[in-house]
Design an enzyme around this catalytic site. Structure first.
Site, PDB file in Angstrom:
ATOM      1  N   LYS A  62       0.862  -1.189   0.000  1.00 61.61           N
ATOM      2  CA  LYS A  62       0.000   0.000   0.000  1.00 61.61           C
ATOM      3  C   LYS A  62       0.895   1.234   0.000  1.00 61.61           C
ATOM      4  CE  LYS A  62      -3.882   0.218   2.283  1.00 61.61           C
ATOM      5  NZ  LYS A  62      -4.921   0.345   3.353  1.00 61.61           N
ATOM      6  N   ASP A 116     -14.899   1.511   9.760  1.00 62.89           N
ATOM      7  CA  ASP A 116     -15.240   1.543   8.329  1.00 62.89           C
ATOM      8  C   ASP A 116     -15.492   0.119   7.856  1.00 62.89           C
ATOM      9  OD1 ASP A 116     -15.773   2.554   5.847  1.00 62.89           O
ATOM     10  OD2 ASP A 116     -13.681   2.843   5.271  1.00 62.89           O
TER      11      ASP A 116
END
Length: 641
Positions: free
Chosen positions: A199, A338
């Site tokens: 990432k 989330d």
């Protein structure tokens, strides 16, 4: 004869022995057996290798100067003692006559130790060092992009496809032997050429030097990284990452800050995150960003439910894994905030294999050892997507001294995801509003869904967080419903007499009779044995399910088990004639006979307690329910009658 003559005779004999000792058969026969170390040093080294002149004085002088053994006459004794003490088996020589005192170790604690501390059942115990420079990795294809990062496949640099595909990331259920299992031949998928995912975090402040601002703005991503504290070095104050890895939380191999690597598609995909953006008047001498190296997973949950046929047993395993992740996060006071299907990743090798689930993307996470967030203005971020926020979060109004509690927020979101797993549709995406919905408005689940899973999902979506089921209780109930035991697990519990031992009082196991708890231990023994034996039959129980069982058994306790059993036997009408402890014991003993041919004589001499009724709390009759359409979800039978 005078003593002087005796002395001369002894002196001559000693000279002859020293001169010819190395060639005497008696020395060659017994010295190696009695003192092997002395023989090797004294005979082979000293007597054979050293040249012996006729002059005795010169011979002695050479021995002294070469080996110094005259000054250490007892060195051979020390050598023999050292050799004896270093033997690995000397402690076991008297084992038959040693008597060890029995240890009073609780069975549940022993089960937790087996599945929590053994590398065989917990591959997260194995750690591997990974390089912390971006030049050590080779990037592959683009995998995805969000608001704060882009994800690419990767592998270690200077490694070909074969070596990267066969990279070993830990022991555990992946290493189960196939010899005893007799697994039918299956077609294996191709090894991954790029088994990692990197990432690349977006740095929108390339005009600032140093690493402090990167750590403060991107540090939340490191919540599932156990070594995050060392990297952050106190830059985030009260930030508390997870202390260890977990099978159902994304595996971060390493994270580091390094020079920004501009990939070929970077200008097209995320130009604003590059140091070449047009609004920069000046940039740092060396543009940097944070890289998070993770294990690569195959699919998101959203993609999986729309590309695979629905299977309610598989769905129950997926939901149980999700609840195990919520349990671990809840235990360490971490809120992901989330919880949506795009942030749930799945790993599997074959299309018909039950996937292993992990919760990913902790960019909005709350990990400060406190569930409370001061919500004094709209500028305070509550994280996550508006459609997946729990009711207590969605209805919060900013103001002075207003605090928002995120303790049960992820648990509520797991209920909505459970709908998506079983029906492909989350009711809160379009049908219902999280802030205004009523529990009666929740859509009905398919009739073939297991009754335990159905009740757990409805309890997860309670509007009041105080009435919402705790994630560990919900996970326990689903895990217990997945045990096969050769029959429906509920029928097994009925044989055990569990239906007569559940009460309305939460945590009633503390006051239960010791004898009844011991019978619960027998049941847990059976469940543990089935899990261990499943290691020898991986074609009957999937890898994901075996890992799920090990995770459950590594954290269980009696109090939570009793509370979870209410999903199988909900409290009903009070007994007219309360059952005695002897009735429960006889019922539990009858279970053992169904699993062992040698249990006919099991505790026949067991006598009921005189005050059995006083040892057992008020027992309630329970309403016995079955699945709709008579379906219990059993796929395979581990043991056939």
């Amino acid at each position: 004869m005078s003593m002087k003559r005796f002395g001369k005779a002894a002196y001559r004999i000693a000279n002859e022995l020293v001169a010819k000792g190395g060639r005497l058969p008696i020395f060659q026969r017994f010295l190696p057996r009695i003192f092997p170390a002395t023989y090797n040093l004294g005979v082979h080294v000293v007597l054979k290798k050293a040249p012996f002149p006729r002059q005795n004085a010169l011979r002695i002088a050479r021995l002294v100067t070469r080996h110094g053994r005259v000054f250490r006459p007892f060195s051979s004794v020390i050598i023999e003692r050292h050799r004896f003490q270093n033997q690995n088996d000397w402690r076991r020589k008297f084992q038959p006559i040693r008597k060890e005192l029995p240890r009073n170790v609780d069975l549940v604690e022993r089960i937790r130790q087996i599945f929590g501390n053994s590398l065989r059942y917990n591959e997260d115990l194995k750690s591997t060092e990974w390089p912390n420079r971006i030049d050590s990795y080779e990037f592959g294809e683009f995998l995805g992009q969000g608001c704060n990062a882009a994800v690419y496949s990767a592998r270690l640099a200077n490694s070909d496809a074969e070596s990267s595909g066969n990279t070993h990331y830990g022991a555990g259920f992946n290493e189960v032997t196939n010899i005893l299992a007799e697994i039918p031949p299956v077609s294996k998928v191709a090894q991954k050429k790029f088994p990692l995912a990197i990432k690349l975090m977006f740095n929108f402040e390339h005009d600032r030097d140093g690493d402090a601002h990167l750590l403060k703005s991107m540090g939340n991503e490191l919540a599932p990284y156990p070594n995050a504290a060392k990297l952050l070095n106190g830059q985030m104050g009260t930030f508390r990452p997870l202390p260890a890895k977990h099978p159902n939380v994304v595996r971060i191999q390493t994270a580091f800050i390094d020079s920004l690597k501009v990939l070929p598609d970077a200008i097209e995909r995320y130009p604003d995150a590059l140091h070449t953006a047009r609004w920069y008047e000046s940039i740092a001498s060396e543009p940097k960003t944070m890289y998070v190296v993770m294990r690569r997973y195959r699919q998101t949950l959203h993609e999986y439910v729309w590309t695979r046929h629905r299977n309610y047993w598989t769905g129950r395993v997926i939901i149980a894994q999700l609840l195990e992740a919520c349990t671990y996060l809840h235990k360490h006071k971490v809120a992901q905030r989330d919880m949506k299907s795009d942030n749930i990743l799945l790993e599997y090798d074959f299309d018909d294999e039950i996937p292993q689930l992990v919760v990913a993307d902790f960019g909005c996470a709350l990990a400060c050892d406190n569930w409370q967030v001061d919500y004094e203005s709209d500028e305070v971020s509550l994280g996550g997507n508006a459609k997946t926020k729990a009711p207590e979060i969605a209805t919060a109004v900013p103001g002075k001294n207003v605090k928002v509690n995120f303790e049960m927020a992820d648990t509520w979101a797991a209920g909505g995801l459970s709908y998506e797993v079983l029906t492909r549709s989350n009711p809160f995406y379009k049908l219902l509003d999280t802030a205004t919905y009523q529990e009666s408005e929740l859509p009905a689940l398919p009739s073939r869904v297991n009754f335990v899973a159905r009740d757990v999902i409805f309890d997860l979506l309670k509007r009041d967080p105080n009435e919402r089921v705790k994630p560990n209780i919900a996970a326990n109930a689903l895990n217990l419903s997945l045990f096969r035991m050769g029959e429906d697990v509920k029928q097994m519990m009925e044989k055990c007499g569990i239906s007569q031992m559940t009460t309305l009082l939460a945590g009633s196991s503390k006051v239960l009779s010791q004898k009844i708890n011991s019978r619960l231990d027998k049941v847990m023994n059976l469940i543990t044995a089935e899990t261990i034996m499943a290691n020898l039959a991986p074609h009957l129980i999937s890898r994901a399910e075996r890992q799920l069982r090990a995770t459950f058994l590594s954290r269980m306790n009696r109090e939570d088990i009793w509370r979870s059993l209410q999903y199988f036997f909900p409290a009903g009408v009070q007994l007219d004639t309360p059952a005695t402890s002897s009735d429960c014991l006889e019922t539990i003993s009858s279970l053992m006979s169904s699993f062992s041919n040698d249990s006919e004589n099991y505790e026949k001499q067991q006598k009921p307690a005189k005050n059995g009724y006083n040892n057992v709390p008020l027992l309630l009759r329970n309403v016995i329910r079955t699945d709709a359409d008579g379906i219990n979800g059993i796929v395979h039978r581990v043991r056939s009658k």
